[in-house]
Design an enzyme around this catalytic site. Structure first.
Site: not given
Length: 626
Positions: A317-319, A516
């Site tokens: 995941f990106d933040k 994502v």
């Protein structure tokens, strides 16, 4: 010839082919009474749907010596025609045309990501030349003309045209395009800056460190191109078996003829051996699943992506904008010897002229609390430190420890402890002092999406072995968010190429990874990953174009839904393939025994095609949303 094939393979022509085949069937079963056509209408189905298949079969054999399912169908059509079974020849051609059209519908994918990335490329730069008399000359040049060690000047609001190092000035840079950071990053002399990022405040002079072709933005563009080129198109399941499928059919047909001396039985074997149901098994399931996903706001761009999603075992995941809302908001208001409203009134009034996202967020928060703000008598921004305002003849300081130290404002040990704790949570801190005395602290943070934690839990329960956070944000902010949502492996301060490297390392370990993300900086990683998922509503156009799947409502819980839908689709495809194979085997046995002829054989193996389509259609209405 290609234009003719494309025309014959178009949906309207396939419908026309089916109509002619239907009329032929009506004639064969006697519904038309004594009326007979001059020629069998199935000939039109052969011309419309059979010619493109024959051309593909010949082209593959001549160019690549590739024995495909198209060759078997062509052989079966010729065999049927040779013994006068025109309807059977038209039927197999028509069914395969439908399968081909459905597959084409699932594998079409947009390739506009590169175009969108190129729009970020700055068109001009301001090069500074120093003359012998001490004066300077500014010239506007294309970024491609800039050389290493050139000095360029970038004014507030302008896009930086080259990678370089700040030689003069200080500012804040919006480098979300490269790192995804939610806040502009303060920059001073000696700091690196990147092509395509935006200078927010002060005027700066930059020494170019990389030519335009080697710039960080160009590197990102090349990464997306490379990853796009490495994506293999989805192959038909049946073509994986074609190397032995076609010879086996021919051998069985020949043996049948020599044993039974019955050419009709041999031709029937070829007809029922045609992999029509097998060809439909994958595309029909995928079309139904993609339709189901669309109903729930998930855009799946290809059947390949849907299939791969069921195989992934790691999700990265990106933040910012993915696990969080991507909007800076006031999280803590800590007054010292004043009330909360007094602190908000002082800070909001001091920041009312600020263009910095932190100042805007505080002003917005104060207004939401219906606090009346005062106008400033004086206002100045100290880049990288904060703002200084004068309100009702009082000097108000709002900023970090550097500003307080320069203005000789004492910060107690207890207050330093509070600040350290807040920073440990990845929050931005604004210390406020009036007339040299601290009156409070305001902390701001990006807010975590409400369902992020439960989404991670459900993913782990669904068979995902690991989740990873890959972000360009700083270590403390990354660790705070990661720990809050339940992600243990955290990688921070990553540039786009670093994210690509992390994903490549995971893939080199033999794992399949889903990435994502939502930002421009995520585009190369989305392309490199086994499956790329973009958050569609707030996500950049580039991220959406680069991804295989886009969640149009930004509901992150739909990651689990996509995984469940993909698992169900794979099960359906496997069932369809097994069912198609079983029906084919039974039909072959019956054909060898003489219990089927080419027409009845075509109809029986049509049952397999109908079964496959009906079973695939069930995917559309099943409930996978939790």
């Amino acid at each position: 010839m290609k234009k003719i094939n494309d025309f014959l393979n178009s949906f309207p022509m396939i419908i026309i082919s089916g109509l002619f085949l239907g009329v032929s069937l009506l004639e064969h079963i006697g519904i038309l009474g004594n009326f007979n056509f001059f020629i069998d209408p199935a000939w039109m189905s052969i011309l419309i749907s059979g010619l493109p298949l024959a051309w593909v079969a010949i082209e593959r054999v001549v160019k690549n010596f590739n024995i495909s399912s198209a060759l078997l169908i062509t052989i079966a059509m010729i065999a049927c025609i040779s013994i006068g079974e025109i309807f059977a020849a038209g039927e197999v051609a028509f069914i395969m045309a439908i399968g081909g059209w459905l597959e084409d519908r699932t594998v079409d994918r947009t390739k506009k990501g590169i175009t969108q990335l190129l729009k970020l490329v700055p068109t001009k730069g301001r090069r500074i030349n120093y003359k012998l008399d001490g004066t300077i000359k500014e010239e506007i040049v294309d970024p491609e003309e800039l050389q290493v060690d050139d000095i360029i000047r970038v004014l507030p609001g302008e896009t930086i045209p080259a990678d370089g190092i700040i030689e003069f000035g200080q500012t804040s840079i919006d480098q979300s395009v490269m790192t995804g950071e939610s806040l502009p990053v303060d920059k001073i002399k000696g700091d690196n800056v990147y092509t395509g990022t935006i200078n927010c405040f002060g005027s700066i002079d930059i020494k170019v460190s990389k030519s335009f072709s080697d710039s960080s933005l160009n590197k990102m563009i090349s990464l997306v191109k490379q990853a796009e080129d490495n994506k293999a198109p989805m192959q038909r399941t049946v073509d994986k078996f074609s190397a032995w499928f076609v010879p086996t059919a021919c051998v069985i047909a020949i043996i049948t003829y020599f044993v039974t001396k019955d050419i009709t039985r041999a031709v029937t074997v070829l007809v029922v051996f045609c992999p029509c149901a097998l060809a439909l098994a994958t595309p029909t399931s995928i079309v139904a699943a993609i339709g189901q996903a669309t109903k729930f706001g998930v855009l799946i761009k290809s059947g390949e992506a849907l299939e791969r999603m069921g195989q992934i075992n790691v999700v990265a995941f990106d933040k910012t904008g993915t696990l969080t809302h991507g909007n800076l908001a006031v999280s803590d208001v800590i007054p010292i010897n004043v009330s909360v409203n007094e602190l908000l009134k002082s800070v909001g009034s001091a920041e009312i002229r600020s263009e910095h996202p932190i100042g805007k967020a505080i002003v917005s928060f104060a207004k939401e609390k219906k606090i009346d703000l005062l106008d400033t008598e004086e206002f100045s921004m100290v880049v990288g430190k904060g703002v200084i305002s004068k309100i009702q003849d009082k000097r108000v300081l709002c900023g970090n420890e550097k500003l307080m130290s320069e203005e000789c404002v004492n910060i107690s040990e207890k207050l330093n402890s509070v600040i350290s704790e807040l920073r440990g949570q990845g929050k931005a801190i604004v210390i406020t002092a009036i007339q040299g005395s601290v009156i409070g602290i305001i902390a701001l943070s990006d807010t975590i999406k409400e369902n992020a934690n439960s989404m991670i839990d459900k993913l782990l329960q669904s068979g995902i072995s690991d989740t990873i956070l890959l972000t360009g944000d700083n270590k403390k902010a990354a660790e705070y968010i990661g720990n809050k949502v339940g992600i243990k492996e955290i990688k921070s301060s990553l540039l786009p190429e670093d994210k690509v490297s992390e994903i490549a390392n995971i893939q080199n370990r033999g794992q399949l990874i889903c990435m994502v993300g939502d930002g421009v900086n995520d585009a190369p990683a989305l392309k490199t990953a086994t499956v790329g998922v973009a958050m569609g509503t707030i996500g950049s156009d580039i991220a959406i174009e680069a991804a295989d799947i886009a969640i149009m409502g930004d509901d992150i819980s739909k990651i689990g839904y996509i995984k469940r839908l993909s698992n169900a689709t794979l099960k359906t495809i496997k069932f369809n393939i097994i069912a198609a194979m079983v029906i084919n085997i039974v039909a072959i046995i019956l054909s060898v025994m003489g219990l089927l002829n080419p027409v009845t054989g075509a109809l029986v193996h049509n049952v397999g095609s109908v079964l496959v389509v009906l079973n695939a259609a069930l995917l559309y209405d099943r409930k996978y949303i939790q």
